[in-house]
Design an enzyme around this catalytic site. Structure first.
Site, PDB file in Angstrom:
ATOM      1  N   LYS A  89       0.906  -1.273  -0.190  1.00 49.88           N
ATOM      2  CA  LYS A  89      -0.054   0.086  -0.052  1.00 49.88           C
ATOM      3  C   LYS A  89       0.902   1.157   0.063  1.00 49.88           C
ATOM      4  CE  LYS A  89      -1.569   2.926   3.124  1.00 49.88           C
ATOM      5  NZ  LYS A  89      -1.491   4.289   2.144  1.00 49.88           N
ATOM      6  N   GLU A 142      10.156   1.910  10.507  1.00 49.51           N
ATOM      7  CA  GLU A 142      10.818   2.929   9.940  1.00 49.51           C
ATOM      8  C   GLU A 142      10.204   4.169   9.975  1.00 49.51           C
ATOM      9  OE1 GLU A 142      13.802   1.738   9.108  1.00 49.51           O
ATOM     10  OE2 GLU A 142      13.314  -0.460   8.895  1.00 49.51           O
ATOM     11  N   CYS A 169      13.576  11.404   5.890  1.00 47.04           N
ATOM     12  CA  CYS A 169      13.575  11.135   7.254  1.00 47.04           C
ATOM     13  C   CYS A 169      15.223  11.150   7.973  1.00 47.04           C
ATOM     14  CB  CYS A 169      13.093   9.791   7.203  1.00 47.04           C
ATOM     15  SG  CYS A 169      14.153   8.632   6.103  1.00 47.04           S
ATOM     16  N   GLU A 214      10.270  16.910  13.758  1.00 46.62           N
ATOM     17  CA  GLU A 214      10.472  16.723  12.641  1.00 46.62           C
ATOM     18  C   GLU A 214      10.108  17.837  11.913  1.00 46.62           C
ATOM     19  OE1 GLU A 214       9.114  13.086  10.991  1.00 46.62           O
ATOM     20  OE2 GLU A 214      11.166  12.681  10.128  1.00 46.62           O
TER      21      GLU A 214
HETATM   22  N1  LIG Z   1      12.713   5.668   8.831  1.00 47.28           N
HETATM   23  C1  LIG Z   1      12.639   5.604   7.569  1.00 47.28           C
HETATM   24  O1  LIG Z   1      13.158   4.895   6.789  1.00 47.28           O
HETATM   25  C2  LIG Z   1      11.608   6.728   7.009  1.00 47.28           C
HETATM   26  C3  LIG Z   1      11.797   6.848   5.295  1.00 47.28           C
HETATM   27  C4  LIG Z   1      10.937   7.859   4.977  1.00 47.28           C
HETATM   28  C5  LIG Z   1      10.089   8.512   5.917  1.00 47.28           C
HETATM   29  N2  LIG Z   1      10.153   8.386   7.014  1.00 47.28           N
HETATM   30  C6  LIG Z   1       8.969   9.147   7.788  1.00 47.28           C
HETATM   31  O2  LIG Z   1       7.834   9.324   7.248  1.00 47.28           O
HETATM   32  C7  LIG Z   1       7.018  10.292   7.762  1.00 47.28           C
HETATM   33  C8  LIG Z   1       6.406  11.115   6.511  1.00 47.28           C
HETATM   34  O3  LIG Z   1       5.722  10.246   5.572  1.00 47.28           O
HETATM   35  P1  LIG Z   1       3.931  10.132   5.678  1.00 47.28           P
HETATM   36  O4  LIG Z   1       3.716  11.678   5.936  1.00 47.28           O
HETATM   37  O5  LIG Z   1       3.525   9.595   4.477  1.00 47.28           O
HETATM   38  O6  LIG Z   1       3.805   9.272   6.920  1.00 47.28           O
HETATM   39  P2  LIG Z   1       2.392   8.801   7.328  1.00 47.28           P
HETATM   40  O7  LIG Z   1       2.671   8.025   8.592  1.00 47.28           O
HETATM   41  O8  LIG Z   1       1.545   9.914   7.352  1.00 47.28           O
HETATM   42  O9  LIG Z   1       1.930   7.816   6.342  1.00 47.28           O
HETATM   43  C9  LIG Z   1       2.908   6.697   5.889  1.00 47.28           C
HETATM   44  C10 LIG Z   1       1.936   5.679   5.441  1.00 47.28           C
HETATM   45  O10 LIG Z   1       1.167   5.046   6.551  1.00 47.28           O
HETATM   46  C11 LIG Z   1      -0.340   5.092   6.047  1.00 47.28           C
HETATM   47  N3  LIG Z   1      -0.767   5.181   7.285  1.00 47.28           N
HETATM   48  C12 LIG Z   1      -1.265   6.342   7.913  1.00 47.28           C
HETATM   49  N4  LIG Z   1      -1.859   6.069   9.113  1.00 47.28           N
HETATM   50  C13 LIG Z   1      -2.096   4.628   9.116  1.00 47.28           C
HETATM   51  C14 LIG Z   1      -2.537   3.693  10.087  1.00 47.28           C
HETATM   52  N5  LIG Z   1      -3.011   4.164  11.082  1.00 47.28           N
HETATM   53  N6  LIG Z   1      -2.305   2.280   9.757  1.00 47.28           N
HETATM   54  C15 LIG Z   1      -1.849   2.079   8.819  1.00 47.28           C
HETATM   55  N7  LIG Z   1      -1.194   2.547   7.870  1.00 47.28           N
HETATM   56  C16 LIG Z   1      -1.456   4.055   8.047  1.00 47.28           C
HETATM   57  C17 LIG Z   1      -0.044   6.031   4.829  1.00 47.28           C
HETATM   58  O11 LIG Z   1      -1.565   5.972   4.362  1.00 47.28           O
HETATM   59  C18 LIG Z   1       1.081   6.038   4.277  1.00 47.28           C
HETATM   60  O12 LIG Z   1       0.953   4.927   3.291  1.00 47.28           O
HETATM   61  C19 LIG Z   1       8.070  11.274   8.334  1.00 47.28           C
HETATM   62  O13 LIG Z   1       7.854  11.051   9.657  1.00 47.28           O
HETATM   63  C20 LIG Z   1       9.387  10.554   7.900  1.00 47.28           C
HETATM   64  O14 LIG Z   1      10.487  10.686   8.701  1.00 47.28           O
HETATM   65  C21 LIG Z   1      10.794   7.521   7.620  1.00 47.28           C
END
Ligand SMILES: NC(=O)c1ccc[n+]([C@@H]2O[C@H](COP(=O)([O-])OP(=O)(O)OC[C@H]3O[C@@H](n4cnc5c(N)ncnc54)[C@H](O)[C@@H]3O)[C@@H](O)[C@H]2O)c1
Length: 478
Positions: A170, A245, A279, A378
């Site tokens: 997804k 992650e 990130c 962040e």
């Molecule tokens: N550690 C890493 O490798 C890494 C890499 C890239 C981004 N990030 C982090 O990702 C964040 C930015 O991405 P974002 O805004 O898309 O994050 P987000 O948590 O809003 O969404 C990430 C994914 O999770 C899904 N999602 C949201 N709520 C959910 C739930 N309750 N259950 C299951 N899935 C759910 C979203 O639809 C999306 O596909 C930042 O905090 C960044 O640091 C981490």
């Protein structure tokens, strides 16, 4: 205008159980760039059933079968790299140079690395009087964010395929185009039906049913700490493995030496890349307090060289991903000003001449203290913060004074000193002088997560470890 109204389930492009669509806005134009179907629990059920049905066959495939498939994917992926890059720019605003040159090529790097690691990977090892067997964990739910959309899909799907798992992906609802093209690539490469499935949608509609699904064996999640915690809670009743992650607020310690001004400039440039939406971005720069003014000058110069504008033009950064993200970043810049940090470049509002599009001024704050909101949260925008340190012990204390632990950076001419500092930073990876390595582990300490991706380490979360006892100590593995 793109239109993606089907999901990839069981090797077929399939209508959703109920058609609901989401408009995807191009952040550079604020206009709708396409429409995508968003799924529901019923679509997740079908995709998980397809993955379950394919597991017996794929988990029994030979190493050579998997290498051959990954090679086919590599060829198909390279043929579509221009399409992937264009889609990526449209959906999240990364400049063409970054989208095609690095974001998409990073996926090629991950795939080539997965192939090389797979060739050498020992799925069976003899230990004492036992055989230790590493077996595919089963059906995996893969949930990814929008900020490095292609790479973050690649670091999950390729190791999952290499280890013999089947999966449901997804992608983020903010960046569905690349995910759709990625599924077309896997289809063209001949991935067996049901091994890889794609359902588009948002967190509540698809992410939650996937994380809580009784027939999913593990979930690999990349995204915010907030959503990562929810995923773990939803997965807990099924006692699934969850690899998280998550977010970061990574320190960048600039050592006190002749390369100081150059390293400050590089650190600011690195922070601004991808509009700060990385990130592991070096978002807290630590400089010797006595050299703060020198750092300010170098940082101001570096920020002035970060050109902002239409991502299809010759610019360093495009917009941030969406309106809500733009507003959040503006709010945090204002908060930095209100809490007393010294604004030395950028600030609130759009850059001159850019009235449309979610563009943010490359911004630098100096005299930041580690208790300020901009040093703790962040920001996920092109905003660098500079904090002063008294000596290296102080620098390390400030570096580790964060709830995150994804990455760290040390820049300096004295490698021995830089390596000693790197060992004291509590983070999953620490880059010395921009070090980069596909074989190094990538993942977080503390609230940055618990998984490890990249290289061989990216295989481990997808494997169960079985001990088969009753071997003679000197008997070799087959
Ligand atoms: N550690 C890493 O490798 C890494 C890499 C890239 C981004 N990030 C982090 O990702 C964040 C930015 O991405 P974002 O805004 O898309 O994050 P987000 O948590 O809003 O969404 C990430 C994914 O999770 C899904 N999602 C949201 N709520 C959910 C739930 N309750 N259950 C299951 N899935 C759910 C979203 O639809 C999306 O596909 C930042 O905090 C960044 O640091 C981490």
């Amino acid at each position: 205008m793109r239109e993606y109204l089907k999901f990839y389930i069981g090797g077929q492009w399939t209508d959703p159980a109920e058609l609901r669509t989401l408009d995807i806005v191009n952040p550079a134009t604020e206009e709708v760039a396409g429409k995508v179907a968003v799924g529901s629990a019923a679509d997740v059920d079908r995709a998980v059933a397809a993955a379950r049905g394919a597991f017996a066959g794929w988990s029994a495939s030979s190493k050579q079968d998997r290498i051959d498939l990954l090679q086919n994917i590599l060829e198909a992926y390279q043929k579509r790299s221009a399409d992937l890059a264009a889609a990526l720019t449209e959906e999240m605003g990364a400049p063409a140079s970054l989208a095609g040159g690095f974001q998409v090529q990073l996926g090629v790097g991950q795939l080539s690395t997965a192939i090389e690691v797979l060739k050498e990977f020992a799925f069976e090892e003899r230990r004492g009087a036992s055989l230790v067997v590493k077996e595919p964990i089963g059906v995996c739910g893969l949930i990814t964010p929008w900020n490095w959309p292609m790479n973050l899909i690649a670091v999950k799907v390729f190791p999952a395929l290499a280890t013999g798992c089947t999966m449901v992906l997804k992608p983020s609802e903010r960046s569905p185009f690349t995910g759709q093209i990625f599924a077309e690539i896997l289809d063209a490469a001949g991935v067996p039906a049901g091994v890889f499935n794609l359902v588009q949608g948002d967190g509540p509609g698809v992410g939650v049913p996937l994380a809580s699904h009784p027939d999913v064996d593990m979930v690999s999640f990349t995204g915010s700490t907030r959503a990562g915690v929810e995923v773990a809670k939803n997965a807990a009743p099924g006692v699934k493995r969850v690899a998280q992650e998550l977010g970061g607020k990574s320190p960048n310690i600039i050592l006190d030496d002749d390369a100081f001004a150059e390293n400050v400039g590089k650190g600011v440039a690195s922070m601004m890349g991808n509009s700060g939406q990385t990130c592991s971005a070096p978002s807290r720069m630590l400089v010797p307090r006595a050299r703060m003014e020198e750092a300010v000058e170098a940082a101001r110069k570096a920020a002035s060289e970060v050109t902002v504008g239409d991502p299809n033009g010759d610019v360093v950064i495009g917009p941030v991903v969406a309106k809500d993200q733009f507003e959040r970043v503006q709010g945090l810049i204002q908060k930095g000003i209100d809490e007393g940090a010294r604004l030395v470049a950028g600030g609130t509002g759009r850059p001159d001449g850019l009235e449309k599009g979610y563009y943010v001024k490359p911004t630098v704050f100096a005299d930041v203290t580690n208790d300020m909101t901009i040093a703790r949260e962040e920001i996920f925008g092109p905003v660098a913060t500079i904090l002063g340190y008294d000596d290296l012990d102080d620098a390390i204390e400030i570096a580790n004074d964060t709830e995150y632990g994804l990455a760290g950076f040390v820049a300096g001419a004295d490698l021995e000193q830089a390596r000693a500092v790197a060992r004291r930073i509590r983070a999953g990876s620490v880059a010395i002088n921009d070090g980069f390595d596909f074989l190094a582990p990538f993942g977080g300490y503390k609230k940055s997560g618990n998984g490890r991706e990249w290289g061989e380490f990216g295989f481990h979360d997808y494997l169960e470890i079985k001990g088969v006892l009753g071997y003679a100590p000197d008997e070799a593995a087959s």
